[in-house]
Design an enzyme around this catalytic site. Sequence first.
Site, short mmCIF file in Angstrom:
data_model
loop_
_atom_site.label_atom_id
_atom_site.label_comp_id
_atom_site.label_asym_id
_atom_site.label_seq_id
_atom_site.Cartn_x
_atom_site.Cartn_y
_atom_site.Cartn_z
N GLU A 71 -3.64 103.36 5.92
CA GLU A 71 -3.21 104.93 5.72
C GLU A 71 -4.20 105.20 4.78
OE1 GLU A 71 -1.39 106.26 7.66
OE2 GLU A 71 -0.26 104.52 8.81
N LEU A 72 -5.05 106.11 5.04
CA LEU A 72 -6.02 106.48 4.07
C LEU A 72 -6.01 108.04 3.77
CD1 LEU A 72 -8.90 104.24 5.66
CD2 LEU A 72 -7.24 103.76 3.76
N CYS A 96 -1.72 112.58 0.60
CA CYS A 96 -2.73 112.40 1.54
C CYS A 96 -2.84 113.37 2.63
CB CYS A 96 -2.33 111.14 2.47
SG CYS A 96 -0.91 110.96 3.14
N GLU A 126 -12.19 114.35 -0.23
CA GLU A 126 -10.93 114.84 -0.68
C GLU A 126 -10.76 114.72 -2.14
OE1 GLU A 126 -8.52 110.91 -0.76
OE2 GLU A 126 -6.81 112.21 0.56
N LYS A 185 1.98 94.99 -3.90
CA LYS A 185 1.38 95.22 -5.13
C LYS A 185 1.36 96.79 -5.28
CE LYS A 185 -2.76 96.35 -6.46
NZ LYS A 185 -2.55 97.11 -7.52
P1 NAD Z 1 -6.72 103.71 -4.46
O1 NAD Z 1 -7.56 103.14 -3.03
O2 NAD Z 1 -7.70 103.76 -5.67
O3 NAD Z 1 -5.54 102.43 -4.86
C1 NAD Z 1 -4.66 102.17 -3.90
C2 NAD Z 1 -4.19 100.79 -4.35
O4 NAD Z 1 -5.47 99.49 -3.88
C3 NAD Z 1 -3.83 100.44 -5.56
O5 NAD Z 1 -2.78 99.72 -5.62
C4 NAD Z 1 -5.13 99.57 -6.34
O6 NAD Z 1 -4.81 98.59 -7.12
C5 NAD Z 1 -5.39 98.68 -4.98
N1 NAD Z 1 -7.00 98.45 -4.78
C6 NAD Z 1 -7.96 99.17 -5.36
N2 NAD Z 1 -9.06 98.44 -5.17
C7 NAD Z 1 -8.86 97.26 -4.16
C8 NAD Z 1 -9.52 96.33 -3.61
N3 NAD Z 1 -10.89 96.24 -3.59
N4 NAD Z 1 -8.75 95.22 -2.78
C9 NAD Z 1 -7.47 95.48 -2.80
N5 NAD Z 1 -6.77 96.40 -3.39
C10 NAD Z 1 -7.25 97.40 -4.20
O7 NAD Z 1 -5.84 104.86 -4.16
P2 NAD Z 1 -5.06 105.68 -5.31
O8 NAD Z 1 -6.08 106.44 -5.89
O9 NAD Z 1 -4.01 104.96 -5.96
O10 NAD Z 1 -4.26 106.76 -4.07
C11 NAD Z 1 -4.93 108.10 -3.78
C12 NAD Z 1 -5.39 107.58 -2.27
O11 NAD Z 1 -4.43 107.44 -1.38
C13 NAD Z 1 -6.01 109.04 -1.61
O12 NAD Z 1 -7.35 108.81 -1.05
C14 NAD Z 1 -5.13 109.37 -0.77
O13 NAD Z 1 -5.26 110.21 0.12
C15 NAD Z 1 -4.63 107.90 -0.25
N6 NAD Z 1 -3.07 108.16 0.25
C16 NAD Z 1 -2.99 108.08 1.83
C17 NAD Z 1 -1.74 108.25 2.09
C18 NAD Z 1 -1.44 108.17 3.71
O14 NAD Z 1 -0.37 107.76 4.24
N7 NAD Z 1 -2.54 108.14 4.51
C19 NAD Z 1 -0.60 108.41 1.54
C20 NAD Z 1 -0.66 108.44 0.09
C21 NAD Z 1 -2.08 108.38 -0.40
#
Ligand code: NAD
Length: 482
Positions: free
Chosen positions: A244-245, A278, A375, A170
């Site tokens: 991966e956060l 990230c 962040e 997804k």
């Molecule tokens: P997000 O956490 O808002 O969303 C990520 C995904 O999770 C989306 O597909 C969203 O629809 C889904 N989602 C949202 N709530 C959910 C829930 N309760 N249950 C299941 N799925 C849910 O993140 P974002 O804003 O899309 O991306 C930015 C974040 O991603 C930043 O914090 C960044 O650091 C992190 N990031 C981490 C890495 C890594 O490899 N560590 C890489 C890229 C981005």
Amino acid sequence: MYVGGKWLDASNGRTLNSVNPYTQKVWATVPDATADDVNAAIVAARDAFDHGPWNATTPQQRAAMMRRLADLIARDAEKMARIESTDNGKLLKEMVAQWRYMPEWFHYYAGQATQGWGEVLPSDKPNFVAFTRKEPIGVVAAITPWNSPVLLMIWKLAPVLAAGCTFIVKPSEHTPVSTLAFAKLVEEAGIPPGVFNVLTGGPDIGRQLVADPRIDKIAFTGSDGVGRAIARAAAENFTRVSLELGGKSPQIVFDDCDPAAAANGILSGIFAATGQTCMAGSRLIVQRTIHNEIVRRLLERVKTIRLGDPMDPQTEMGPAATEPQFQKVLAMVKAARAEGATVAYGGEQAPQGGFFVMPTILTGITNDMTIARDEVFGPVLSVLTFDTEEEAIRIANDTRYGLAAGIWTLNLQRAHRVVAKVRAGSVWVNAYRTFGPYAPFGGFKHSGIGRENGHEGMAEYLETKSVWIELSGNLRDPFTIG
Ligand code: NAD
């Protein structure tokens, strides 16, 4: 959507729009999956895993499909990069570079698939042979963010295919298009129906996937807040999770560094991809004796960063990917000012308007300020100072995150000392932002659980089975075993 090898609309016909962040106009419309669609994808992935033909493939057959997929990615890299860049506003040249590199993941894990795993164990029981089998973990649900939708998906998919698992992804509701386009390549590569499925939709789809007991493993990349919610939901069924956060990664600059190289590394660490990575090096922790020189170099170059159309090869920084992200960046800079930060450069919407934020450098930051702790996920560099190596390490580690770190010094002993003490999953010395399919990537502390890439990335999709085989055929006394 791509479910069970078929192209489907949402069962109720609903759609959602994807906005081009550069033009701020809707440029694509995709299905908005329903609970029934999620169920259909789980049934398809379960069936392909439990009943085949996928589970009857040999590692060599899977490797051949993966290499075909790699060739198709290489063939369409430019076209796919253009789709992704339109969807998330990242520079076309960066997306092209990413797409050209992606085949390597499938080649690397095709190799892993055919290496053979498991080992013969040194049994201390003469009448037993003992060994381990590594078996595919099952149905994997991947939930991905908007910043590098397909790259971060294939970090999961390549080992999933190598292991013999099946996959439901997804993508972010903000950037669903490139993952759908990628499914066309999966279909063309001849990967059987049900092995790879794409559902498009918002957080509800993610929540449903995570709570479903038919999912064996969740692989998530995104924010730490959502990661926490996923870990909680997964605990209910003891579903395996890798996360991966986010990060608040330090760039530690000592006065014995090469200042020109350090300035370049710091700039690319925070302003590449408009800071929406990230691993962004968002905390510059610089030795007081070289602070002014480094800041002067940064200011000289930051003023010349060319903002503009992500498709233009001259552009160096694009817009924020979404309106909420744009608003969040400006709000965090405003709050930092209120806490005492000095805006050395930027801090506002750029003259281009739209979702463009100026590259921003904040000086006079201390590590207790919110801007040094949370962040931003945008082009905002916070500059902190230190006097001694111990202090640098203490500040670098004084964060709930631990994804990455950069160390700038030409002193080899110091580099090794600091590498060993920094609590982060990836550390670069005199460089920043390099990665590859063979190098494990992931976070200490709140930056995540588990690793992607490398052998460890493969292990995330395997269960280990220990097997004991009795050799004498004469097991008679029930109380002498063990
Ligand atoms: P997000 O956490 O808002 O969303 C990520 C995904 O999770 C989306 O597909 C969203 O629809 C889904 N989602 C949202 N709530 C959910 C829930 N309760 N249950 C299941 N799925 C849910 O993140 P974002 O804003 O899309 O991306 C930015 C974040 O991603 C930043 O914090 C960044 O650091 C992190 N990031 C981490 C890495 C890594 O490899 N560590 C890489 C890229 C981005």
